[in-house]
Scaffold this motif. Structure first.
Motif, mmCIF file in Angstrom:
data_model
loop_
_atom_site.group_PDB
_atom_site.id
_atom_site.type_symbol
_atom_site.label_atom_id
_atom_site.label_comp_id
_atom_site.label_asym_id
_atom_site.label_seq_id
_atom_site.Cartn_x
_atom_site.Cartn_y
_atom_site.Cartn_z
ATOM 1 N N ASP A 375 0.832 -1.208 0.000
ATOM 2 C CA ASP A 375 0.000 0.000 0.000
ATOM 3 C C ASP A 375 0.863 1.252 0.000
ATOM 4 O O ASP A 375 0.611 2.204 -0.764
ATOM 5 C CB ASP A 375 -0.915 0.012 1.236
ATOM 6 C CG ASP A 375 -2.113 -0.914 1.091
ATOM 7 O OD1 ASP A 375 -2.428 -1.295 -0.046
ATOM 8 O OD2 ASP A 375 -2.717 -1.256 2.134
ATOM 9 N N ALA A 380 -0.590 4.752 -1.104
ATOM 10 C CA ALA A 380 -1.811 4.759 -0.299
ATOM 11 C C ALA A 380 -1.461 4.891 1.173
ATOM 12 O O ALA A 380 -0.652 4.120 1.691
ATOM 13 C CB ALA A 380 -2.603 3.477 -0.537
ATOM 14 N N THR A 382 -2.876 4.446 4.792
ATOM 15 C CA THR A 382 -3.943 3.849 5.587
ATOM 16 C C THR A 382 -3.584 3.968 7.067
ATOM 17 O O THR A 382 -2.434 4.228 7.420
ATOM 18 C CB THR A 382 -4.121 2.368 5.246
ATOM 19 O OG1 THR A 382 -2.920 1.662 5.605
ATOM 20 C CG2 THR A 382 -4.381 2.178 3.746
ATOM 21 N N ASN A 485 -9.502 11.181 7.883
ATOM 22 C CA ASN A 485 -10.252 10.708 6.716
ATOM 23 C C ASN A 485 -11.480 11.564 6.440
ATOM 24 O O ASN A 485 -12.346 11.184 5.652
ATOM 25 C CB ASN A 485 -10.653 9.239 6.890
ATOM 26 C CG ASN A 485 -11.471 9.007 8.145
ATOM 27 O OD1 ASN A 485 -11.884 9.950 8.820
ATOM 28 N ND2 ASN A 485 -11.708 7.741 8.473
ATOM 29 N N ARG A 537 1.546 12.781 1.510
ATOM 30 C CA ARG A 537 2.220 11.819 0.627
ATOM 31 C C ARG A 537 2.790 10.684 1.469
ATOM 32 O O ARG A 537 3.414 10.909 2.517
ATOM 33 C CB ARG A 537 3.330 12.499 -0.169
ATOM 34 C CG ARG A 537 2.820 13.594 -1.118
ATOM 35 C CD ARG A 537 3.962 14.455 -1.645
ATOM 36 N NE ARG A 537 4.954 13.654 -2.353
ATOM 37 C CZ ARG A 537 4.873 13.344 -3.646
ATOM 38 N NH1 ARG A 537 3.839 13.777 -4.361
ATOM 39 N NH2 ARG A 537 5.811 12.636 -4.231
ATOM 40 N N ALA A 538 2.597 9.454 1.009
ATOM 41 C CA ALA A 538 3.014 8.275 1.769
ATOM 42 C C ALA A 538 4.505 8.291 2.069
ATOM 43 O O ALA A 538 4.931 7.908 3.165
ATOM 44 C CB ALA A 538 2.639 7.007 1.004
ATOM 45 N N LEU A 565 -5.505 10.706 5.069
ATOM 46 C CA LEU A 565 -5.684 9.344 4.562
ATOM 47 C C LEU A 565 -6.275 9.383 3.176
ATOM 48 O O LEU A 565 -7.101 10.235 2.862
ATOM 49 C CB LEU A 565 -6.590 8.546 5.498
ATOM 50 C CG LEU A 565 -6.121 8.410 6.950
ATOM 51 C CD1 LEU A 565 -7.076 7.521 7.722
ATOM 52 C CD2 LEU A 565 -4.711 7.863 7.019
#
Length: 565
Positions: A375, A380, A382, A485, A537-538, A565
């Motif tokens: 992920d 992504a 999470t 979120n 940004r991840a 998120l």
């Protein structure tokens, strides 16, 4: 001050709390407090010991701070509030404390009952507006004991009794109301200094029941422990870990509010007990209000269930029909070592079973970590991914830490290993808990790093401006991580769980769950001089977490990280 002298009953309340071992009184004051404040000044002039008085701008936060302080110190604290309106704001905190067996003394003023002719009588219109026929009813369903101070000389006896009841197994909050006229009267010094004559009762479990449980567990083919509220204190936590490894006993942490076993322990089967429960012939339910979900988890028809905890049948809850073939009442820190000793007398353990568990647990952790890395590599973000990276950052910081999570990052992806490493919101769901609890915990143990991780909805429930103000006022270097979120995700998941193919599931958005437009959360933190970052940004998450930890540990200041998120 001679023995015949005294101070206001309001000051005597504080002096007696200090005598009972209360470190802090978390205070939200009002017009009922003049005798308390005057009593503080009198006590200072007389060189009387008082607890630390901590001003908290919202009552729910004050309750959460007392809750968190107890979690790390094991010492009950006190909360002092303003009449019925302050008590009303504290009611959710009392519900949380009752659900989790957290002892504390809750005090609130009572509006003057006289209109004139008595010192302390009504002086402002709210003295009429705050009158209630039954003020204690606001919290009576949550407290173990409630009463009202009638005479100043009752201060030591009533507070001694309040503390003894609060700290008696099963522990919980108690409530005492304080009319202003009584607080304004004088309490003699001899009463304040009198010895404490009531002490709490700690249950340790019946020997016969402990021996029976040991017999069942030692002879089981597939035993399982489901633990939600930890494994007692540091010593019983360590003993439980070694015992599970020796005997090869699977341990599940279903909706755990405290840690019972390290997340990477060979016998930890994760959060979901489903597979292990379906195979188990003996299940030890360790202080778990809801050890599994009857709708989705199956128990073997011939499985024997042992319920063990301070209140193993959870008598406060009208509906709870989990089996209890054997019930053992007592503090886990006392009953668990007794059970371990009784089991070990029956053999050396089951290394074969332990080896099988270790292989399955390692494979599960590998699968979970690979999914999280995939992920993150795909960009992504999470909650599981943030938890994984937070765990790595805390490991690099190499400092004892406690994480308080409220619909924030989950346990499992976040590696946690010691008995005070993890706390989750109470199952009662009085939201706004984690931020305040982390503040109280940081006060109780300044040598640990306390981290509050929340969803954006839980952060707003926490009265964040009030919490940040306390953090700055007390100069606490805590870390706050908000996984944003932009919705009440728990509500949305509940809707989709009940109606997976319903109209709400087919809609572009689930009604009544959106928190758009999202406030500038970093601006709220910066208003109280916290270091703050927003991450979108991840690939930036890990770097920002390291920088935030440096602000906490290197600069000794609060740090705030909002992760989109």
């Amino acid at each position: 001050m001679t023995d015949g002298d005294g101070i206001t009953a309001g000051g005597a309340v504080l002096a007696r709390l200090a005598r009972l071992g209360v470190d802090c009184v978390f205070v939200n004051s009002g017009t009922d407090f003049p005798p308390v404040i005057e009593g503080m000044a009198q006590a200072a002039a007389a060189d009387l010991d008082l607890p630390r008085m901590v001003v908290v701008p919202h009552e729910h936060a004050a309750m959460g701070m007392a809750h968190g302080y107890w979690l790390l110190s094991g010492r009950p604290q006190a909360v002092m509030l303003h009449t019925n309106v302050g008590l009303a704001n504290a009611a959710a905190g009392a519900i949380n404390a009752a659900c989790e067996h957290v002892p504390m003394i809750v005090l609130s003023g009572r509006t003057p009952v006289t209109e004139q002719g008595r010192f302390g009588a009504r002086t402002v219109p709210i003295s009429w507006g705050q009158e209630m026929a039954d003020q204690a009813a606001l919290v009576r369903g949550s407290v173990k004991w409630d009463y009202e101070l009638r005479f100043p000389e009752q201060v030591p006896d009533l507070l001694d009794r309040a503390m003894a009841i609060a700290d008696t197994t099963p522990k919980g909050p108690v409530y005492l109301s304080l009319p202003r006229e009584v607080l304004a009267e004088t309490c003699p010094r001899s009463a304040i200094d009198a010895p404490v004559r009531q002490n709490p009762v700690s249950g340790a479990g019946a020997t016969g029941a402990v021996e029976q449980a040991a017999e069942w567990l030692s002879g089981a083919e597939a035993p399982l422990v489901i633990a939600q509220r930890g494994a007692g204190d540091a010593a019983s936590f360590a003993a439980f870990s070694d015992w599970a490894a020796r005997w090869g006993i699977a341990v599940a942490s279903w909706w755990a509010t405290r840690l019972a076993i390290a997340t990477d322990h060979d016998c930890h089967v994760g959060a979901d007990p489903g597979e292990a429960l379906a195979a188990a012939d003996v299940v030890l339910v360790l202080d778990s209000l809801a050890p599994w979900q009857p709708e989705i988890h199956s128990l073997r028809p011939d499985a024997r269930v042992i319920q063990m905890g301070p209140d193993p049948l959870f008598a406060r809850f009208p509906v709870r029909h989990f089996p209890a073939d054997l019930a053992i009442a007592g503090e886990i820190s006392e009953t668990l070592p007794a059970l371990i000793a009784a089991t070990d007398r029956r053999g050396p353990g089951r290394p074969d079973r332990a080896a099988r568990l270790a292989g399955r647990s390692a494979a599960r952790r590998t699968r979970d970590e690979e999914a999280i890395r995939a992920d993150l590599a795909a960009g992504a973000i999470t909650k599981a991914g943030v938890g994984h990276l937070l765990g790595r950052a805390l490991d690099r910081a190499d400092i004892a830490s406690s994480v308080f999570s409220e619909l924030g990052v989950p346990l499992g992806p976040l590696a946690r290993r010691d008995h005070a490493a993890w706390f989750q919101e109470p199952h009662s769901g009085g939201l706004g808990w984690a931020f305040a609890a982390a503040i109280g915990a940081q006060m109780a143990d300044p040598g640990r790093l306390c981290v509050a991780t929340m969803g954006d909805g839980s952060y707003l429930f926490a009265n964040p401006a009030a919490c940040h103000q306390v953090v700055e006022a007390l100069d606490l270097p805590i870390l706050i991580v908000v996984a944003n979120n932009r919705e009440w995700g728990a509500v949305r998941h509940s809707v989709l769980g009940m109606y997976p193919d319903g109209a709400a599931a087919r809609a572009n958005s689930v009604p009544l769950t959106s928190l758009e437009p999202v406030p500038d959360l970093c601006a709220i933190a910066r208003a109280s001089r916290a270091a703050a970052w927003r991450v979108e940004r991840a690939e930036e998450v890990e770097t920002v977490l390291d920088a935030a930890l440096q602000a906490c540990l290197g600069e000794r200041r609060a740090a705030f990280v909002e992760v989109a998120l």
